[in-house]
Design an enzyme around this catalytic site. Structure first.
Site, PDB file in Angstrom:
ATOM      1  N   GLN A   1      52.385  36.439  32.792  1.00  0.00           N
ATOM      2  CA  GLN A   1      52.557  37.848  33.139  1.00  0.00           C
ATOM      3  C   GLN A   1      52.800  37.985  34.638  1.00  0.00           C
ATOM      4  O   GLN A   1      51.891  38.316  35.395  1.00  0.00           O
ATOM      5  CB  GLN A   1      51.295  38.605  32.724  1.00  0.00           C
ATOM      6  CG  GLN A   1      51.367  40.096  32.890  1.00  0.00           C
ATOM      7  CD  GLN A   1      52.044  40.758  31.731  1.00  0.00           C
ATOM      8  OE1 GLN A   1      51.778  40.422  30.591  1.00  0.00           O
ATOM      9  NE2 GLN A   1      52.905  41.702  32.009  1.00  0.00           N
ATOM     10  N   PHE A   2      54.037  37.725  35.085  1.00  0.00           N
ATOM     11  CA  PHE A   2      54.320  37.803  36.513  1.00  0.00           C
ATOM     12  C   PHE A   2      54.105  39.204  37.058  1.00  0.00           C
ATOM     13  O   PHE A   2      53.834  39.394  38.239  1.00  0.00           O
ATOM     14  CB  PHE A   2      55.738  37.299  36.821  1.00  0.00           C
ATOM     15  CG  PHE A   2      56.834  38.273  36.513  1.00  0.00           C
ATOM     16  CD1 PHE A   2      57.291  39.145  37.485  1.00  0.00           C
ATOM     17  CD2 PHE A   2      57.413  38.324  35.248  1.00  0.00           C
ATOM     18  CE1 PHE A   2      58.302  40.054  37.202  1.00  0.00           C
ATOM     19  CE2 PHE A   2      58.419  39.215  34.960  1.00  0.00           C
ATOM     20  CZ  PHE A   2      58.873  40.094  35.945  1.00  0.00           C
ATOM     21  N   THR A   3      54.183  40.230  36.213  1.00  0.00           N
ATOM     22  CA  THR A   3      54.031  41.605  36.692  1.00  0.00           C
ATOM     23  C   THR A   3      52.616  41.908  37.182  1.00  0.00           C
ATOM     24  O   THR A   3      52.405  42.944  37.819  1.00  0.00           O
ATOM     25  CB  THR A   3      54.443  42.624  35.613  1.00  0.00           C
ATOM     26  OG1 THR A   3      53.624  42.452  34.465  1.00  0.00           O
ATOM     27  CG2 THR A   3      55.911  42.458  35.231  1.00  0.00           C
TER      28      THR A   3
END
Length: 138
Positions: free
Chosen positions: A76-78
């Site tokens: 989950q890079f966000t």
């Protein structure tokens, strides 16, 4: 490294309408990696998640660690999105895939986690138990 951790009754992840992983009771971990994270950071985070006492004991208190329960880990890079300025988040704090992917895999391996597909567009379905949700950051 950041992990948004949810105690779940069940969770699943789908890619292109195909279920790639599912768990029963346990933890759903949404995992973000930043530029200066290392193997040691990944190991510490995995160990911390395994030891989190967020499951009920015999008296109903959140006092038990993961134990034999399952883990589903999703990249989950966000989680490193910065929306303090303007309305479009900046993701410059998120590590590039060539740095993040091996650390994501390391955390998953250390936890014995089922996993999503790194970098894919995924649908994550969960039933939060509690609800219990924590942000763990190292």
């Amino acid at each position: 490294m950041r992990a948004l951790v949810q105690r779940v009754a069940r969770a699943a992840v789908r890619v292109d309408d195909e279920e790639v992983a599912a768990i029963g009771p346990g933890l759903l971990v949404l995992l973000g990696v930043t530029h200066d994270d290392t193997d040691a950071t990944a190991d510490r985070l995995a160990d911390k998640l395994r030891a989190l006492r967020v499951f009920p004991d015999a008296e109903g208190r959140m006092n038990e660690p993961l134990g034999g329960r399952e883990v589903l880990c999703v990249s989950q890079f966000t989680l490193y999105g910065d929306a303090r300025r303007g309305n479009r988040p900046s993701y410059v704090a998120a590590a590039r895939p060539e740095h993040a992917a091996p650390l994501y895999e390391r955390v998953c391996d250390r936890l014995g986690a089922r996993r999503g597909v790194f970098g894919a567009a995924m649908e994550v379905e969960l039933v939060n138990d509690g609800p219990v949700t924590l942000l763990v950051e190292l």
